[in-house]
Design a protein around this motif. Sequence first.
Motif, PDB file in Angstrom:
ATOM      1  N   ALA A  25       0.805  -1.216   0.000  1.00  0.00           N
ATOM      2  CA  ALA A  25       0.000   0.000   0.000  1.00  0.00           C
ATOM      3  C   ALA A  25       0.842   1.272   0.000  1.00  0.00           C
ATOM      4  O   ALA A  25       0.298   2.364  -0.167  1.00  0.00           O
ATOM      5  CB  ALA A  25      -0.929   0.006   1.211  1.00  0.00           C
ATOM      6  N   ILE A  26       2.155   1.167   0.155  1.00  0.00           N
ATOM      7  CA  ILE A  26       2.999   2.355   0.273  1.00  0.00           C
ATOM      8  C   ILE A  26       2.876   3.257  -0.949  1.00  0.00           C
ATOM      9  O   ILE A  26       2.628   4.456  -0.828  1.00  0.00           O
ATOM     10  CB  ILE A  26       4.469   1.959   0.522  1.00  0.00           C
ATOM     11  CG1 ILE A  26       4.625   1.393   1.922  1.00  0.00           C
ATOM     12  CG2 ILE A  26       5.397   3.146   0.324  1.00  0.00           C
ATOM     13  CD1 ILE A  26       5.982   0.818   2.207  1.00  0.00           C
ATOM     14  N   VAL A  27       3.035   2.719  -2.136  1.00  0.00           N
ATOM     15  CA  VAL A  27       3.007   3.543  -3.349  1.00  0.00           C
ATOM     16  C   VAL A  27       1.627   4.168  -3.564  1.00  0.00           C
ATOM     17  O   VAL A  27       1.539   5.378  -3.796  1.00  0.00           O
ATOM     18  CB  VAL A  27       3.487   2.746  -4.579  1.00  0.00           C
ATOM     19  CG1 VAL A  27       3.308   3.547  -5.854  1.00  0.00           C
ATOM     20  CG2 VAL A  27       4.953   2.365  -4.407  1.00  0.00           C
ATOM     21  N   PRO A  28       0.522   3.395  -3.472  1.00  0.00           N
ATOM     22  CA  PRO A  28      -0.786   4.046  -3.647  1.00  0.00           C
ATOM     23  C   PRO A  28      -1.077   5.131  -2.602  1.00  0.00           C
ATOM     24  O   PRO A  28      -1.659   6.163  -2.924  1.00  0.00           O
ATOM     25  CB  PRO A  28      -1.789   2.902  -3.540  1.00  0.00           C
ATOM     26  CG  PRO A  28      -1.020   1.686  -3.915  1.00  0.00           C
ATOM     27  CD  PRO A  28       0.377   1.940  -3.426  1.00  0.00           C
ATOM     28  N   VAL A  29      -0.642   4.905  -1.364  1.00  0.00           N
ATOM     29  CA  VAL A  29      -0.872   5.924  -0.328  1.00  0.00           C
ATOM     30  C   VAL A  29      -0.056   7.183  -0.627  1.00  0.00           C
ATOM     31  O   VAL A  29      -0.561   8.301  -0.530  1.00  0.00           O
ATOM     32  CB  VAL A  29      -0.548   5.356   1.077  1.00  0.00           C
ATOM     33  CG1 VAL A  29      -0.485   6.460   2.113  1.00  0.00           C
ATOM     34  CG2 VAL A  29      -1.584   4.312   1.469  1.00  0.00           C
ATOM     35  N   LEU A  30       1.205   7.008  -1.014  1.00  0.00           N
ATOM     36  CA  LEU A  30       2.023   8.172  -1.382  1.00  0.00           C
ATOM     37  C   LEU A  30       1.440   8.892  -2.600  1.00  0.00           C
ATOM     38  O   LEU A  30       1.463  10.122  -2.675  1.00  0.00           O
ATOM     39  CB  LEU A  30       3.466   7.751  -1.649  1.00  0.00           C
ATOM     40  CG  LEU A  30       4.287   7.346  -0.433  1.00  0.00           C
ATOM     41  CD1 LEU A  30       5.664   6.849  -0.867  1.00  0.00           C
ATOM     42  CD2 LEU A  30       4.414   8.491   0.541  1.00  0.00           C
ATOM     43  N   ALA A  31       0.915   8.127  -3.550  1.00  0.00           N
ATOM     44  CA  ALA A  31       0.287   8.734  -4.727  1.00  0.00           C
ATOM     45  C   ALA A  31      -0.960   9.519  -4.330  1.00  0.00           C
ATOM     46  O   ALA A  31      -1.198  10.617  -4.849  1.00  0.00           O
ATOM     47  CB  ALA A  31      -0.058   7.669  -5.755  1.00  0.00           C
ATOM     48  N   LEU A  32      -1.746   8.979  -3.407  1.00  0.00           N
ATOM     49  CA  LEU A  32      -2.941   9.684  -2.942  1.00  0.00           C
ATOM     50  C   LEU A  32      -2.562  10.980  -2.227  1.00  0.00           C
ATOM     51  O   LEU A  32      -3.168  12.036  -2.463  1.00  0.00           O
ATOM     52  CB  LEU A  32      -3.767   8.787  -2.023  1.00  0.00           C
ATOM     53  CG  LEU A  32      -5.033   9.417  -1.441  1.00  0.00           C
ATOM     54  CD1 LEU A  32      -6.008   9.787  -2.558  1.00  0.00           C
ATOM     55  CD2 LEU A  32      -5.682   8.474  -0.443  1.00  0.00           C
ATOM     56  N   SER A  34       0.154  12.672  -2.713  1.00  0.00           N
ATOM     57  CA  SER A  34       0.663  13.564  -3.758  1.00  0.00           C
ATOM     58  C   SER A  34      -0.476  14.221  -4.500  1.00  0.00           C
ATOM     59  O   SER A  34      -0.442  15.422  -4.787  1.00  0.00           O
ATOM     60  CB  SER A  34       1.546  12.788  -4.738  1.00  0.00           C
ATOM     61  OG  SER A  34       2.685  12.292  -4.093  1.00  0.00           O
ATOM     62  N   LEU A  35      -1.496  13.444  -4.827  1.00  0.00           N
ATOM     63  CA  LEU A  35      -2.662  13.987  -5.530  1.00  0.00           C
ATOM     64  C   LEU A  35      -3.356  15.049  -4.686  1.00  0.00           C
ATOM     65  O   LEU A  35      -3.730  16.114  -5.195  1.00  0.00           O
ATOM     66  CB  LEU A  35      -3.635  12.872  -5.895  1.00  0.00           C
ATOM     67  CG  LEU A  35      -4.897  13.309  -6.636  1.00  0.00           C
ATOM     68  CD1 LEU A  35      -4.544  13.939  -7.971  1.00  0.00           C
ATOM     69  CD2 LEU A  35      -5.837  12.125  -6.819  1.00  0.00           C
ATOM     70  N   ILE A  36      -3.495  14.787  -3.408  1.00  0.00           N
ATOM     71  CA  ILE A  36      -4.107  15.776  -2.512  1.00  0.00           C
ATOM     72  C   ILE A  36      -3.272  17.048  -2.499  1.00  0.00           C
ATOM     73  O   ILE A  36      -3.809  18.159  -2.586  1.00  0.00           O
ATOM     74  CB  ILE A  36      -4.274  15.190  -1.088  1.00  0.00           C
ATOM     75  CG1 ILE A  36      -5.352  14.097  -1.097  1.00  0.00           C
ATOM     76  CG2 ILE A  36      -4.623  16.284  -0.080  1.00  0.00           C
ATOM     77  CD1 ILE A  36      -5.410  13.282   0.184  1.00  0.00           C
ATOM     78  N   GLY A  37      -1.950  16.915  -2.402  1.00  0.00           N
ATOM     79  CA  GLY A  37      -1.067  18.086  -2.422  1.00  0.00           C
ATOM     80  C   GLY A  37      -1.187  18.870  -3.715  1.00  0.00           C
ATOM     81  O   GLY A  37      -1.205  20.103  -3.715  1.00  0.00           O
ATOM     82  N   LEU A  38      -1.278  18.171  -4.844  1.00  0.00           N
ATOM     83  CA  LEU A  38      -1.411  18.842  -6.144  1.00  0.00           C
ATOM     84  C   LEU A  38      -2.740  19.586  -6.245  1.00  0.00           C
ATOM     85  O   LEU A  38      -2.790  20.721  -6.737  1.00  0.00           O
ATOM     86  CB  LEU A  38      -1.284  17.821  -7.274  1.00  0.00           C
ATOM     87  CG  LEU A  38       0.094  17.181  -7.433  1.00  0.00           C
ATOM     88  CD1 LEU A  38       0.021  15.972  -8.354  1.00  0.00           C
ATOM     89  CD2 LEU A  38       1.100  18.187  -7.944  1.00  0.00           C
ATOM     90  N   VAL A  39      -3.812  18.968  -5.754  1.00  0.00           N
ATOM     91  CA  VAL A  39      -5.130  19.619  -5.790  1.00  0.00           C
ATOM     92  C   VAL A  39      -5.151  20.829  -4.864  1.00  0.00           C
ATOM     93  O   VAL A  39      -5.647  21.909  -5.236  1.00  0.00           O
ATOM     94  CB  VAL A  39      -6.246  18.611  -5.436  1.00  0.00           C
ATOM     95  CG1 VAL A  39      -7.578  19.316  -5.224  1.00  0.00           C
ATOM     96  CG2 VAL A  39      -6.364  17.557  -6.524  1.00  0.00           C
ATOM     97  N   VAL A  40      -4.620  20.676  -3.663  1.00  0.00           N
ATOM     98  CA  VAL A  40      -4.575  21.801  -2.717  1.00  0.00           C
ATOM     99  C   VAL A  40      -3.763  22.952  -3.292  1.00  0.00           C
ATOM    100  O   VAL A  40      -4.161  24.120  -3.194  1.00  0.00           O
ATOM    101  CB  VAL A  40      -4.015  21.346  -1.347  1.00  0.00           C
ATOM    102  CG1 VAL A  40      -3.666  22.524  -0.465  1.00  0.00           C
ATOM    103  CG2 VAL A  40      -5.013  20.434  -0.654  1.00  0.00           C
ATOM    104  N   MET A  99       7.772  15.301  -9.509  1.00  0.00           N
ATOM    105  CA  MET A  99       7.891  13.928  -8.998  1.00  0.00           C
ATOM    106  C   MET A  99       6.557  13.443  -8.437  1.00  0.00           C
ATOM    107  O   MET A  99       6.179  12.281  -8.636  1.00  0.00           O
ATOM    108  CB  MET A  99       8.990  13.854  -7.942  1.00  0.00           C
ATOM    109  CG  MET A  99      10.379  14.013  -8.519  1.00  0.00           C
ATOM    110  SD  MET A  99      11.686  14.188  -7.276  1.00  0.00           S
ATOM    111  CE  MET A  99      11.499  12.699  -6.334  1.00  0.00           C
ATOM    112  N   ALA A 100       5.837  14.319  -7.747  1.00  0.00           N
ATOM    113  CA  ALA A 100       4.526  13.958  -7.205  1.00  0.00           C
ATOM    114  C   ALA A 100       3.544  13.652  -8.328  1.00  0.00           C
ATOM    115  O   ALA A 100       2.806  12.655  -8.270  1.00  0.00           O
ATOM    116  CB  ALA A 100       3.992  15.084  -6.319  1.00  0.00           C
ATOM    117  N   ALA A 101       3.538  14.487  -9.354  1.00  0.00           N
ATOM    118  CA  ALA A 101       2.653  14.247 -10.492  1.00  0.00           C
ATOM    119  C   ALA A 101       3.030  12.945 -11.199  1.00  0.00           C
ATOM    120  O   ALA A 101       2.148  12.172 -11.597  1.00  0.00           O
ATOM    121  CB  ALA A 101       2.710  15.429 -11.462  1.00  0.00           C
ATOM    122  N   GLY A 102       4.322  12.689 -11.341  1.00  0.00           N
ATOM    123  CA  GLY A 102       4.776  11.447 -11.956  1.00  0.00           C
ATOM    124  C   GLY A 102       4.355  10.227 -11.159  1.00  0.00           C
ATOM    125  O   GLY A 102       3.971   9.200 -11.731  1.00  0.00           O
TER     126      GLY A 102
END
Length: 159
Positions: A25-32, A34-40, A99-102
């Motif tokens: 779950a590490i990668v999906p959680v980090l991706a989530l 990251s997505l929250i950070g990008l939206v904010v 990197m977050a978007a990637g």
Amino acid sequence: MTLPPAPPAERRVHLARGLSLTQRAIVPVLALLSLIGLVVARVWPVQSVDSGQPTCLLRLTTGMPCPGCGMTRSWVHLAHGDVATAFEYNFFGPIGMAMAAGLVVYTVVALVRRRPTERLFDQLNPKFLMVGMGLWLGYSAVRIVSLALGQDYFALVVA
């Protein structure tokens, strides 16, 4: 006379086998995250980050920027299309945002193709990551020293 059997060829073991749910779950959680950070960063008004009070504990106690100082303002400016100011706040802000978007894109593609997201760890080069971390910390040290000496190259960070 028979020859002894040849040793089996090394085979790559699929990462998902033998990994716990937490490790998968590490990668999906980090991706989530990251997505929250990008939206904010996209919905946060630029004016409020430019005129708001600092929230960095190191900066509040010492007056000096930490390695992450300016990252939030950098992301917000970049999300609103102001690339030059984003690099002024923290040179590694736009790099971190890319990197977050990637990571988000990689995770979505892996999930759509039904491939394990933890394969990302096989694709990362630890030496590259260590060099990147060293550059980021070196850049941060230069910012702190230059501000301590009264130079204004990075004055925007502590303004």
